[in-house]
Design a protein around this motif. Sequence first.
Motif, PDB file in Angstrom:
ATOM      1  N   LYS A  19       0.979  -0.966  -0.124  1.00 35.63           N
ATOM      2  CA  LYS A  19       0.066   0.144  -0.054  1.00 35.63           C
ATOM      3  C   LYS A  19       1.005   1.179  -0.088  1.00 35.63           C
ATOM      4  O   LYS A  19       2.026   1.155   0.567  1.00 35.63           O
ATOM      5  N   ASN A  41      -8.097   0.914  -1.303  1.00 34.76           N
ATOM      6  CA  ASN A  41      -8.281  -0.354  -0.720  1.00 34.76           C
ATOM      7  C   ASN A  41      -9.413  -0.834  -0.221  1.00 34.76           C
ATOM      8  O   ASN A  41      -9.468  -1.317   0.733  1.00 34.76           O
ATOM      9  N   HIS A  48      -9.351  -6.122  -3.126  1.00 33.33           N
ATOM     10  CA  HIS A  48      -8.980  -4.868  -2.573  1.00 33.33           C
ATOM     11  C   HIS A  48      -8.382  -3.876  -3.477  1.00 33.33           C
ATOM     12  O   HIS A  48      -7.354  -3.484  -3.438  1.00 33.33           O
ATOM     13  N   ASP A  50      -6.632  -1.091  -5.507  1.00 32.14           N
ATOM     14  CA  ASP A  50      -5.912   0.277  -5.196  1.00 32.14           C
ATOM     15  C   ASP A  50      -6.688   1.397  -4.899  1.00 32.14           C
ATOM     16  O   ASP A  50      -6.679   2.239  -3.862  1.00 32.14           O
TER      17      ASP A  50
END
Length: 168
Positions: A19, A41, A48, A50
């Motif tokens: 992340k 996310n 999930h 970005d």
Amino acid sequence: MDVLNPQQRHKNMASIHSKDTKPEVLVRKYLWRLGFRYRLNTPRLPGHPDIVLRKYRTCVFVNGCFWHGHEGCKYFKMPKTNTDFWEKKINRNKERDMEEQKQLAKMGWHCITVWECELKADKREKTLENLAYTLNHIYLADREKRYIIKEDANYDLAAEAIHSFQTE
């Protein structure tokens, strides 16, 4: 042969995060500057993503060329040590990416993948402009489908027509 000992290699690989990577932050700042609003996310969606743009029903994945096995990219080279492990890992990442994008498509979401190599200084501006153009195109195409009224269809009026009366 690896130039780092196992402890150094472990420390190096452990410091890589999934992340808030530099390429992801570049994309986010560009989109925000242009007025695109998004979530990060989102755990409710497969994979999930970005960046999730709900208004555009679009998920943006910012993929690292090495970790996601970008074919034909100069930044993706299979490691020469522990090759079986890396082949399995990278192939599994590619399979998982495809599965997640298929699930998202079934749910009515558009998926865009931005590769790390496309965000290098020489290609960055063109890539980001193309991303914004694609998002706007998706938005307009979705609205067009939603609001098309066929001329030959028989629709009942939702309200009575307004008549003007003259008084004597």
